[in-house]
Design a protein around this motif. Structure first.
Motif, short mmCIF file in Angstrom:
data_model
loop_
_atom_site.label_atom_id
_atom_site.label_comp_id
_atom_site.label_asym_id
_atom_site.label_seq_id
_atom_site.Cartn_x
_atom_site.Cartn_y
_atom_site.Cartn_z
N MET A 1 -35.54 -22.56 6.25
CA MET A 1 -35.74 -23.58 5.23
C MET A 1 -36.89 -23.17 4.31
O MET A 1 -37.92 -22.69 4.76
N LYS A 2 -36.69 -23.34 3.03
CA LYS A 2 -37.70 -22.97 2.05
C LYS A 2 -38.82 -24.01 2.02
O LYS A 2 -38.59 -25.20 2.14
N THR A 3 -40.04 -23.51 1.81
CA THR A 3 -41.19 -24.37 1.68
C THR A 3 -41.10 -25.14 0.37
O THR A 3 -40.64 -24.61 -0.65
N LYS A 4 -41.55 -26.39 0.39
CA LYS A 4 -41.53 -27.22 -0.82
C LYS A 4 -42.51 -26.67 -1.85
O LYS A 4 -43.62 -26.25 -1.52
N ILE A 5 -42.08 -26.70 -3.09
CA ILE A 5 -42.93 -26.29 -4.21
C ILE A 5 -43.12 -27.51 -5.11
O ILE A 5 -42.15 -28.10 -5.58
N ILE A 6 -44.37 -27.89 -5.31
CA ILE A 6 -44.68 -28.97 -6.24
C ILE A 6 -44.81 -28.34 -7.63
O ILE A 6 -45.53 -27.34 -7.80
N PHE A 7 -44.12 -28.90 -8.60
CA PHE A 7 -44.12 -28.39 -9.97
C PHE A 7 -44.26 -29.60 -10.90
O PHE A 7 -43.31 -30.34 -11.09
N ASN A 8 -45.46 -29.82 -11.41
CA ASN A 8 -45.73 -30.96 -12.28
C ASN A 8 -46.04 -30.51 -13.70
O ASN A 8 -46.85 -29.60 -13.89
N LYS A 9 -45.41 -31.18 -14.66
CA LYS A 9 -45.67 -30.93 -16.08
C LYS A 9 -46.44 -32.11 -16.64
O LYS A 9 -46.09 -33.26 -16.36
N ASP A 10 -47.47 -31.84 -17.41
CA ASP A 10 -48.27 -32.90 -18.02
C ASP A 10 -48.28 -32.69 -19.53
O ASP A 10 -48.99 -31.81 -20.04
N TYR B 1 -48.83 -27.71 -13.32
CA TYR B 1 -49.51 -27.52 -12.04
C TYR B 1 -48.45 -27.19 -11.00
O TYR B 1 -47.43 -27.90 -10.89
N ILE B 2 -48.67 -26.12 -10.24
CA ILE B 2 -47.73 -25.68 -9.21
C ILE B 2 -48.52 -25.53 -7.91
O ILE B 2 -49.63 -25.00 -7.93
N MET B 3 -47.94 -26.00 -6.81
CA MET B 3 -48.61 -25.86 -5.52
C MET B 3 -47.56 -25.64 -4.44
O MET B 3 -46.50 -26.24 -4.44
N THR B 4 -47.89 -24.74 -3.52
CA THR B 4 -47.05 -24.51 -2.35
C THR B 4 -47.93 -23.97 -1.23
O THR B 4 -49.07 -23.57 -1.46
N ILE B 5 -47.38 -23.97 -0.04
CA ILE B 5 -48.06 -23.44 1.14
C ILE B 5 -47.27 -22.24 1.65
O ILE B 5 -46.05 -22.32 1.80
N PHE B 6 -47.97 -21.15 1.93
CA PHE B 6 -47.37 -20.00 2.58
C PHE B 6 -47.93 -19.93 3.99
O PHE B 6 -49.13 -20.08 4.19
N HIS B 7 -47.08 -19.67 4.96
CA HIS B 7 -47.48 -19.64 6.37
C HIS B 7 -47.96 -18.25 6.77
O HIS B 7 -47.41 -17.62 7.68
N THR B 8 -49.00 -17.80 6.06
CA THR B 8 -49.62 -16.51 6.33
C THR B 8 -51.04 -16.54 5.78
O THR B 8 -51.45 -17.52 5.15
N SER B 9 -51.77 -15.49 5.99
CA SER B 9 -53.19 -15.45 5.63
C SER B 9 -53.41 -15.32 4.12
O SER B 9 -52.55 -14.81 3.39
#
Length: 164
Positions: free
Chosen positions: A1-10, A17-25
């Protein structure tokens, strides 16, 4: 399953603004944003490919690259790096170019701030993109930037998961 990517336009601030989490260092994610041979593996949304023409990751350094489409069509772009805080963040001006690396004045440049934060799950990536005008932002979005950038981040996620 792909990690959620937040993509907000203002529209009020002409920013994305873009935010995501990667499960690595943090260092692994950082390397994939700062080393040409790693960027080339994920930066272009498939079936396109990225090819670095020049990379100098240092303050005021340049990254020139081309995106090559499935029918060998090419789009040229460049980045000029500004402040770099090792394993924390860096910012740059992004712009379209011609094949010689000269600025393409048909498209306005944008300013990017990319942040890397160690969190319990791995690395939180934040990308803030600022445009001079809402119209400049709309032009990039109309070219498919949202879907293309999300696709690239998912490709990066796949690449990082393979290397763990």
């Amino acid at each position: 399953m792909k990690t959620k990517i937040i993509f907000n336009k203002d529209d009020n601030s002409a920013s994305i603004y873009i935010m995501t989490i990667f499960h690595t260092s943090v260092d692994k994610v950082w390397n994939h944003f700062t080393q040409a041979e790693l960027l080339d593996q994920w930066w272009a949304p498939k079936p396109w490919k990225c090819k670095t023409l020049k990379m100098n990751f240092q303050p005021e350094g340049i990254w020139n690259y081309t995106m090559i489409g499935p029918e060998n069509e090419k789009s040229f772009s460049g980045v000029q790096f500004h402040e770099i805080n090792f394993h924390r963040c860096f910012d740059y001006s992004a712009f379209f170019t011609d094949e010689n690396g000269s600025l393409d004045s048909k498209f306005a440049p944008s300013n990017w701030l990319i942040g890397f934060t160690g969190v319990e799950e791995g690395t939180k990536l934040t990308v803030n993109i600022h445009f001079k005008t809402t119209e400049d932002m709309a032009t990039l979005l109309e070219m498919g930037f949202e879907d293309g950038f999300k696709m690239g981040l998912h490709q990066l996620e796949d690449l990082l998961n393979k290397k763990d």
